[in-house]
Design a protein around this motif. Structure first.
Motif, PDB file in Angstrom:
ATOM      1  N   SER A 160      -3.501   0.392  -3.438  1.00  9.39           N
ATOM      2  CA  SER A 160      -3.242  -0.970  -2.986  1.00  9.39           C
ATOM      3  C   SER A 160      -2.775  -1.791  -4.187  1.00  9.39           C
ATOM      4  O   SER A 160      -3.471  -1.858  -5.207  1.00  9.39           O
ATOM      5  N   SER A 161      -1.594  -2.407  -4.047  1.00 11.25           N
ATOM      6  CA  SER A 161      -1.005  -3.167  -5.149  1.00 11.25           C
ATOM      7  C   SER A 161      -0.873  -4.635  -4.767  1.00 11.25           C
ATOM      8  O   SER A 161      -0.491  -4.958  -3.632  1.00 11.25           O
ATOM      9  N   MET A 202      -5.280   6.518  -1.540  1.00  9.76           N
ATOM     10  CA  MET A 202      -4.172   5.608  -1.328  1.00  9.76           C
ATOM     11  C   MET A 202      -4.282   4.504  -2.370  1.00  9.76           C
ATOM     12  O   MET A 202      -5.328   4.329  -2.995  1.00  9.76           O
ATOM     13  N   THR A 205       0.848  -1.190   0.000  1.00 13.08           N
ATOM     14  CA  THR A 205       0.000   0.000   0.000  1.00 13.08           C
ATOM     15  C   THR A 205       0.883   1.239   0.000  1.00 13.08           C
ATOM     16  O   THR A 205       1.940   1.271   0.629  1.00 13.08           O
ATOM     17  N   THR A 206       0.432   2.251  -0.731  1.00 13.44           N
ATOM     18  CA  THR A 206       1.163   3.521  -0.812  1.00 13.44           C
ATOM     19  C   THR A 206       0.182   4.670  -0.662  1.00 13.44           C
ATOM     20  O   THR A 206      -1.029   4.515  -0.880  1.00 13.44           O
ATOM     21  N   ASP A 207       0.697   5.840  -0.300  1.00 10.88           N
ATOM     22  CA  ASP A 207      -0.145   7.027  -0.246  1.00 10.88           C
ATOM     23  C   ASP A 207      -0.223   7.655  -1.630  1.00 10.88           C
ATOM     24  O   ASP A 207       0.263   7.091  -2.618  1.00 10.88           O
TER      25      ASP A 207
END
Length: 245
Positions: A200-201, A198, A107-109
């Motif tokens: 999600s990968s 955000m 997860t990234t912002d």
């Protein structure tokens, strides 16, 4: 009054019990004289007693309200504790599920900074969770040549919320911590929470699948070459036979 704590009232008393002070009895239009004065009535009231009687129900109500408030606080506290326990249990289950997933879950912002990095991501890319958190995702897993494109896609989505790469499963080339490049299947989805975005990968290492596909492709090509050689050999035999005849 006799004191500050006592109220004394004097009421005149007349012979006619129906007579009221300050009024006259009128019978058939004739005014009669006031009835005979009989004496005074003395009424003495204890203010402390009145106050005590007035305060008693207030105190009872206050105690009842205090008990009710204590009961409500107890019930709310127990409810919050139970909800907190259930929430912590659910979060633990979710984290356990993420950590044991076969795919790397990252997860990234909105800026692309890593905020979540599961155990499979550590295994696939070689970066520990402590090393990955707080760093740009592209600097960890994307080769140098593809980082600009990744950043442009993020900026395009945040500006227009339209992109051709997000919400799709793509086959890309990524890089490990040691610099080794390898193929992955990557899907990235945006998540909006309180007007904040955000990402999600889910990333799957498909090295073995690609190797199997390449081996299958090579085997197919080999078979095609053998078939072609046999076909040419049969054709040569046929021509030799026709020439001998």
């Amino acid at each position: 009054g006799l004191s500050d704590d006592t109220l004394v009232i004097f009421e005149p008393l007349y012979g006619d019990p129906l007579y009221r002070t300050g009024t006259d009895n009128i019978v058939e239009g004739k005014q009669e004289l006031s009835p005979t004065f009989a004496g005074w009535i003395r009424i003495e009231i204890s203010l402390k007693r009145l106050q005590a009687k007035a305060w008693q129900p207030l105190v009872q109500q206050a105690l009842a309200m205090a008990l009710l408030a204590a009961a409500m606080i107890f019930i709310v506290s127990k409810t919050i504790q139970r909800l907190s326990h259930n929430l912590e249990k659910s979060e633990a289950k979710l984290q356990k599920t993420i950590d044991t997933a076969l795919d790397a879950v990252v997860t990234t912002d909105a800026a692309g900074t890593v905020t979540g990095w599961n155990a499979q991501a550590e295994t696939i890319f070689g970066w520990s969770e402590q090393e990955a958190l707080g760093r740009p995702l592209d600097s960890l897993v994307i080769p140098v040549g593809g980082r600009d494109g990744y950043r442009r896609e993020l900026a395009r989505f945040l500006e227009a919320r339209e992109t051709q790469l997000l919400t799709q499963r793509l086959e890309l080339t990524t890089v490990r911590k040691d610099g080794d490049e390898f193929p992955v299947e990557w899907s990235m989805s945006p998540i909006w929470l309180n007007n904040e975005c955000m990402f999600s990968s889910f990333i799957r290492d498909i090295t073995e699948r690609k190797q199997a596909e390449d081996a299958q492709s090579n085997y197919r090509k080999q078979l095609e070459r053998e078939v072609s050689m046999r076909t040419e050999a049969l054709e040569a035999l046929r021509e030799a036979k026709d020439h001998a005849e």
